[in-house]
Design a protein around this motif. Structure first.
Motif, PDB file in Angstrom:
ATOM      1  N   VAL A   1       0.843  -1.198   0.000  1.00 61.22           N
ATOM      2  CA  VAL A   1       0.000   0.000   0.000  1.00 61.22           C
ATOM      3  C   VAL A   1       0.879   1.248   0.000  1.00 61.22           C
ATOM      4  CG1 VAL A   1      -1.821   1.232   1.217  1.00 61.22           C
ATOM      5  CG2 VAL A   1      -1.815  -1.272   1.196  1.00 61.22           C
TER       6      VAL A   1
ATOM      7  N   ALA B   1       1.120   6.195   3.816  1.00 64.81           N
ATOM      8  CA  ALA B   1      -0.166   5.527   3.587  1.00 64.81           C
ATOM      9  C   ALA B   1      -1.250   6.110   4.500  1.00 64.81           C
ATOM     10  CB  ALA B   1      -0.043   4.032   3.826  1.00 64.81           C
TER      11      ALA B   1
ATOM     12  N   ARG C   1      -0.954  -7.144   4.475  1.00 61.72           N
ATOM     13  CA  ARG C   1      -0.809  -5.753   4.043  1.00 61.72           C
ATOM     14  C   ARG C   1       0.461  -5.165   4.643  1.00 61.72           C
ATOM     15  NH1 ARG C   1      -5.353  -7.473   4.626  1.00 61.72           N
ATOM     16  NH2 ARG C   1      -5.100  -7.587   6.887  1.00 61.72           N
TER      17      ARG C   1
ATOM     18  N   SER D   1      -7.375  -3.786  -0.215  1.00 62.50           N
ATOM     19  CA  SER D   1      -6.207  -4.198   0.569  1.00 62.50           C
ATOM     20  C   SER D   1      -6.601  -5.257   1.596  1.00 62.50           C
ATOM     21  CB  SER D   1      -5.562  -2.991   1.257  1.00 62.50           C
ATOM     22  OG  SER D   1      -6.276  -2.576   2.403  1.00 62.50           O
TER      23      SER D   1
ATOM     24  N   CYS E   1       2.743  -1.327   4.192  1.00 59.04           N
ATOM     25  CA  CYS E   1       2.480  -0.006   3.626  1.00 59.04           C
ATOM     26  C   CYS E   1       3.680   0.915   3.739  1.00 59.04           C
ATOM     27  CB  CYS E   1       1.247   0.626   4.270  1.00 59.04           C
ATOM     28  SG  CYS E   1       1.499   1.227   5.959  1.00 59.04           S
TER      29      CYS E   1
END
Length: 258
Positions: free
Chosen positions: A101, A125, A119, A113, A121
């Motif tokens: 992300v 983000a 996930r 997501s 990031c």
């Protein structure tokens, strides 16, 4: 493909939503292309996927408001189903999917997501479900997955108040597994994907299936799902190689996905 690209790097596939001028917003065309890309992944050659967005500002800024603004009740429900079908396909995809992300993950961006297994990031983000500020509910699974991932209370706060959260808060509440500088995000996503890819693919797939299916049933049924997944691995060459390598005190020569 107009808005979605696919690259293969060894056993890892990289799916990029490539509509940066619109901050990678999801319209019907983008959803259709994501669906098509996932349908065409070669599962013999690919052991993990990375999903990301083009540019440095946005992963996916949300669903396309311009497209949604004139929908009727029936059309709105159909658009929600279209997104949900694609995101459910990602969630139940046989191999792990990592969301990298890189910026805004709002509305449909947060939702896509959350359909991924893991996930990570970038520091810039931002996550959120801002739909109630537009007079609608989340429509692509936000009311369901967010509560399952971060807990009911926090999910209700974020959704009811349309509260966006930054990367450090997303990490604190368990929405993301790690936060990296923007310049390191894809490198770290690839590192994780390659680490997954080095393990026995049949076993990794069985783990994903068991976790996903087990979460939807009570514990007595869930452990039966695991038992069957566990047993199925003993039909594979990879199980024999993995255990023989351990007993012979050597490294695995390379799992064959069979």
């Amino acid at each position: 493909m107009e808005f979605v690209t696919y690259e293969q790097e060894g056993f890892v596939g990289i799916v990029t939503i490539n509509r940066p001028k619109a901050l990678n917003a999801l319209n019907s065309k983008v959803l259709e292309e994501i669906d098509e890309v996932f349908s065409n992944v070669n599962l013999e050659e690919t052991r993990a996927l990375i999903l990301t967005g083009a540019g440095e500002k946005s992963f996916v800024a949300g669903a396309d408001i311009g497209e949604m603004s004139t929908l009727t009740k029936e059309q709105g429900e159909a658009f929600g189903k279209k997104g949900n079908d694609v995101f459910r396909k990602i969630e139940t995809f046989p191999i792990p999917v990592i969301a990298a992300v890189n910026g805004f993950a709002l509305g449909g961006g947060c939702e896509i997501s959350m359909s991924c297994d893991i996930r990570i990031c970038s520091e810039n983000a931002v996550f959120g479900q801002p739909e109630v500020g537009l007079g609608i509910t989340p429509g692509f699974g936000g009311t369901q997955r967010l509560a399952r991932i971060v807990g009911v209370g926090k999910a209700k706060e974020m959704i009811y108040a349309a509260t966006n959260i930054k990367a450090d808060e997303a990490y604190r509440i368990g929405l993301v597994n790690a936060v990296y500088p923007q310049t390191e995000l894809m490198e770290m996503a690839k590192k994780l994907a390659n680490k997954i890819s080095k393990n026995a693919p049949i076993a990794v797939r069985a783990c994903k299936k068991a976790i996903n299916e087990g979460l939807d049933v009570d514990m007595d049924k869930a452990i039966v799902i695991e038992e069957k997944a566990f047993g199925s691995c003993f039909e594979s060459e990879d199980q024999r190689e993995g255990m023989n390598a351990f007993l012979e005190k050597r490294k695995v020569e390379g799992f064959k996905n069979r």
